[in-house]
Design a protein around this motif. Sequence first.
Motif, mmCIF file in Angstrom:
data_model
loop_
_atom_site.group_PDB
_atom_site.id
_atom_site.type_symbol
_atom_site.label_atom_id
_atom_site.label_comp_id
_atom_site.label_asym_id
_atom_site.label_seq_id
_atom_site.Cartn_x
_atom_site.Cartn_y
_atom_site.Cartn_z
ATOM 1 N N LEU A 191 -0.941 6.159 -12.919
ATOM 2 C CA LEU A 191 0.020 6.017 -13.989
ATOM 3 C C LEU A 191 0.028 6.799 -15.150
ATOM 4 N N ALA A 192 -1.204 7.393 -15.289
ATOM 5 C CA ALA A 192 -1.484 8.202 -16.464
ATOM 6 C C ALA A 192 -0.485 9.416 -16.488
ATOM 7 N N PRO A 193 -0.057 10.229 -15.665
ATOM 8 C CA PRO A 193 0.875 10.973 -15.875
ATOM 9 C C PRO A 193 2.400 10.645 -16.286
ATOM 10 N N LYS A 194 2.601 9.308 -16.354
ATOM 11 C CA LYS A 194 3.874 8.684 -16.690
ATOM 12 C C LYS A 194 4.931 9.233 -15.467
ATOM 13 N N PRO A 195 4.494 8.934 -14.220
ATOM 14 C CA PRO A 195 5.194 9.569 -12.964
ATOM 15 C C PRO A 195 6.508 8.783 -12.948
ATOM 16 N N SER A 196 7.774 9.086 -12.313
ATOM 17 C CA SER A 196 8.765 8.218 -11.947
ATOM 18 C C SER A 196 8.826 7.607 -10.667
ATOM 19 N N ILE A 197 7.857 8.213 -9.822
ATOM 20 C CA ILE A 197 7.690 7.738 -8.379
ATOM 21 C C ILE A 197 6.234 7.680 -8.204
ATOM 22 N N VAL A 198 5.888 6.627 -7.572
ATOM 23 C CA VAL A 198 4.441 6.223 -7.197
ATOM 24 C C VAL A 198 4.296 6.243 -5.779
ATOM 25 N N VAL A 199 3.618 6.861 -5.003
ATOM 26 C CA VAL A 199 3.256 6.729 -3.697
ATOM 27 C C VAL A 199 1.939 6.152 -3.362
ATOM 28 N N ALA A 200 2.144 4.884 -2.778
ATOM 29 C CA ALA A 200 0.787 4.152 -2.523
ATOM 30 C C ALA A 200 0.442 4.129 -1.001
ATOM 31 N N ASP A 201 -0.387 4.949 -0.569
ATOM 32 C CA ASP A 201 -0.912 5.183 0.703
ATOM 33 C C ASP A 201 -1.812 4.215 1.104
ATOM 34 N N GLU A 202 -1.615 3.362 2.017
ATOM 35 C CA GLU A 202 -2.618 2.323 2.425
ATOM 36 C C GLU A 202 -3.374 1.738 1.337
ATOM 37 N N PRO A 203 -2.931 1.258 0.082
ATOM 38 C CA PRO A 203 -3.631 0.937 -0.938
ATOM 39 C C PRO A 203 -4.616 -0.087 -0.753
ATOM 40 N N THR A 204 -4.519 -0.980 0.584
ATOM 41 C CA THR A 204 -5.463 -2.067 0.718
ATOM 42 C C THR A 204 -6.376 -1.919 1.953
ATOM 43 N N SER A 205 -6.228 -1.060 2.727
ATOM 44 C CA SER A 205 -6.656 -1.063 4.038
ATOM 45 C C SER A 205 -8.363 -0.968 3.968
ATOM 46 N N ASN A 206 -8.922 -0.549 2.701
ATOM 47 C CA ASN A 206 -10.127 -0.120 2.625
ATOM 48 C C ASN A 206 -11.026 -1.259 1.814
ATOM 49 N N LEU A 207 -10.177 -2.399 1.386
ATOM 50 C CA LEU A 207 -10.610 -3.259 0.413
ATOM 51 C C LEU A 207 -10.962 -4.532 1.440
ATOM 52 N N ASP A 208 -11.826 -5.513 0.837
ATOM 53 C CA ASP A 208 -11.910 -6.806 1.290
ATOM 54 C C ASP A 208 -10.294 -7.562 1.511
ATOM 55 N N ALA A 209 -10.576 -8.408 2.457
ATOM 56 C CA ALA A 209 -8.994 -9.062 2.794
ATOM 57 C C ALA A 209 -8.687 -9.811 1.615
ATOM 58 N N TYR A 210 -9.633 -10.198 1.130
ATOM 59 C CA TYR A 210 -9.465 -11.163 -0.235
ATOM 60 C C TYR A 210 -8.639 -10.542 -1.417
ATOM 61 N N LEU A 211 -9.037 -9.311 -1.572
ATOM 62 C CA LEU A 211 -8.123 -8.605 -2.587
ATOM 63 C C LEU A 211 -6.757 -8.011 -2.432
ATOM 64 N N ARG A 212 -6.547 -8.088 -0.926
ATOM 65 C CA ARG A 212 -5.155 -7.467 -0.494
ATOM 66 C C ARG A 212 -4.193 -8.132 -1.578
#
Lengths: 336, 313, 313
Positions: free
Chosen positions: C174-195
């Motif tokens: 978020l820091a560069p104040k983008p107008s588009i954010v691409v989230a590449d599998e943002p949860t696949s390496n986290l515990d299922a609980y946090l998805r």
Amino acid sequence: MASYYVRRTLLGVSLILGLLAIIYVLVYVAPGNPAYVWAGKPRGPRAVEAIKQAERELGLDQPLYIQIAQFITRFLAGEWGVSIAFKQPIQVVVFRSFKATVELLTFSYVFAIPLGLALGTFMALRRGGRVDLLLKIASSTFISIPRFWLALILVLVFYLTGLQPLGRLDPRYSVEIKEITGFYLLDSLFTPRLDIFLDALVRLIPPALVVAVYPLFSIARYVRYSLSERFYEDYVIEAISLGISRRVILARYALRGTIPAVVQIAGMSFVYSFVEAAVVEIIFMREGVGRVLVEGLLRSDYPLIVAVFFVASLTLVIVNTATDLIQKKLDPRVRI
Amino acid sequence: MLEEALAKPVLRVCDIWVEYSLSSGLLSKKKKIYALRGVSFDVSGSEVFGIVGASGSGKSTLLKAIMGFVSPSSGSIEIDDVDILKVDRETRKNILRKMGYVSQNPLAAVNPRFKVGDIVAEPLKAAGLSRKEITKMLPTLIESVDLPLDVVDLLPHELSLGMLQRVVIARAIATKPRILLLDEPTSALDTVTQSHIVVLLKELKDLFGFASVLVSHDLKVVSHLADRLAILMAGLVLEEGTTYDVLRNPLHPYTRELVDSIKLKEVKEVFTIDPRTCPFYAHCYLRLEDRCRRIPPLIELGRRRKVRCWLYS
Amino acid sequence: MVLAEKSEVSVEVEDLSLGYEDLDSVSWVVRNVSLKLMKGSSLCVVGESGSGKSTLGNAIAGILPPYVRVSGRLVVEGVEVIRDSRVVGADRIRGRVVTKIPQNPATSLNPYVRIDRAFQDVLREVRGIRDRIALKEETLKLISAVGLSEDVLSMYPHELSGGMCQRVTIALALAPKPSIVVADEPTSNLDAYLRGYIVHLIKDLSRKLKMSLIVITHDISIAEVICEDMVVMYLGELVERGRVRDVLREPLHPYTTELIASAGLQRVGQKWRKYVSGCVYYTRCPYTSDKCLERPPLFKLGSEREVRCWKRL
């Protein structure tokens, strides 16, 4: 944190004590009978008695652990004896030559480490290209060239250019120079005598070049390999995607990751360079620990050999400990 | 009679404690960190027992302890009534032969230079079977995990991750183990492959009838496979019961959040765990200030239902 | 009127193909994909591993490796990124108008610097903030936006849990104040609980900051929570496109059906069939006919729905 440094230092101290014990066993107990030499290689009817007497004087009739303990206490108290080869107190001989060697090694490493980093980075940025290939061949060649040959070639080259590469200082200057630290480059600057400084510098450069070959190219090779891999590291790609400039990514993200290992490599090759320095010092006819050691060996100067071994081991222990501590400082993930 | 035989536990884990000591200084006292604090459960017949926990909850340590890679400081692990912590190495080795193991990352679990056929044959060779017997068994094994027969001549890198996980499963069941240990068997896979592996494991269980212990951070996966399950946090069992009961009526507040997380509801991360209090203390929305500071006992509520929460005392 | 409509478009992909150079051939991982993303809307790209979804996401985020081959056209926020088989503007969009939330949070942070340093790098370099106090203020604002406290700023990445790392990478994105954010599998390496937590966090932030959001995932259930539109990809081809609720209610492509089933850990789909040519899904499709040996075109059903399957004829 603090306790880690204490532990590391204690380990270093115990290593040095252990080394002294091993040196004692290797030098005094293993080869021949020093009591026989001490007694003046006696012959005739009273020979046996004379050797017994010598053994008592040397403490060789005591149990081994007491001998070692006595040796270590005497050694640490500064009773190193007189050198047979140089006819001078051993401390004087060893420390003078030690300073010369340290001057040589430090000088070559001060240049070899940043140059190796720069060269490796340059190669990594042009990996797969022609320049990279050329430098790769050059680095392999330089690492494999026998150092004595390289040293001889340098002597030749410097003579042809009219510069004097042999020795540590012009004999004229060695009388004039005021010894403050024992490192001629510094002393001449403090005095200040620019002519002496230049003379010392010119004589220092060729041997330093020879010594620098190994650390320079081994660091360059490592940095090239490690950096090329780091460009594909997740955190580097992430930094690219955030729009951080190439320069910052290279320095603070990619190159930063190679530094701890570079320190480790430099520390390890320092050990190697210590040995290499012996060859270089003899060819360039410089003072130095290596040269003193060779002369001591040729004249069976046991006390001198022990002292040189000790000083060399001490340096290596200090360098290794320092490398580990720097490593800890540089990589936050290293656990203590 | 039959019921009794089925109910007889194959694996019984009793009050296991595992500790790691962290030395912080030469003179200072060693710090102890408990990975498991008195975990007990048993698995019988062809039951699947699931263990759900976040990373750092001690669930992998538990499997390591069962396989003998970690030695517990107290407690017992019985397999067919033999305590593997008290027998000599030779007997222990023989008992371990009764176990199969499937890990999270199939790429790390196989030798990259072995052909698939040799990978599956490895445990058979170790069991002392002849080459002839192995070649006879191999096609059945490969087929039982739904792989085409021609994979036996391929190398691991020529297979997809999902296919490779099937190879690892085939290897684990090759010697017809009594117990199958599954350590996050689907975590490294995408959802499509995940569902394939879950369905396959279900089929294999019905076919071979082994007991299994399934460890995962994903309650969804565990709930599809396990008959009973336990929720683990900071080395403590927080809740235990049949999958049906736990999903339908979660008792512990943490379990409720876990059940919510299956539906991708918003739950908060648990990252501050004080080893002296109830592990969920800092995040519990039902906590009673003074009572919940102490670790609650595991309270038994009816047959096969346990919960570690002061709310039920 | 036409102009106004044009300014609404955030990402425009036209007949885009992306491939990697092999020794002497090119293996295309994205083939002839066309799609449009309106400003402030959210799009989910769903597909299993090997579907080319990550490569597509990287192209939109402007981080294509040098050995990539392209054809077609890609316009991001009015900047032509790919034109005439050449990457022309990647460095003008990355970190300026588009940022990426990485797949593996733990390894995506520089391990040698503290968290606040990572923020300073981005804020200094991209936003041009030099003032120390302003830097600190901005960092605090970002870190509290993702629900973290000031303490994490003085920590190293390895001291953070997986979920905390992911929140830091989100804040960094978020820091560069983008107008588009691409989230590449943002949860696949986290515990299922946090998805659920991470998914809601990304969704809420993108709504609040009025950003366009592209989520790349293999888990179709995430699409349901976070996005309005979705495209389904299989082996580099776009096989279905539509509003998320329409697609989930009535999947048209058999592969979409399989994805939905797999999210519930059910299994559809066939055993592997040999691939000849034609429809990419032919190898696994349960409803094949001779027609499928020919590659189906993308059938348009209304303005919002597209599917690449002969069944729709």
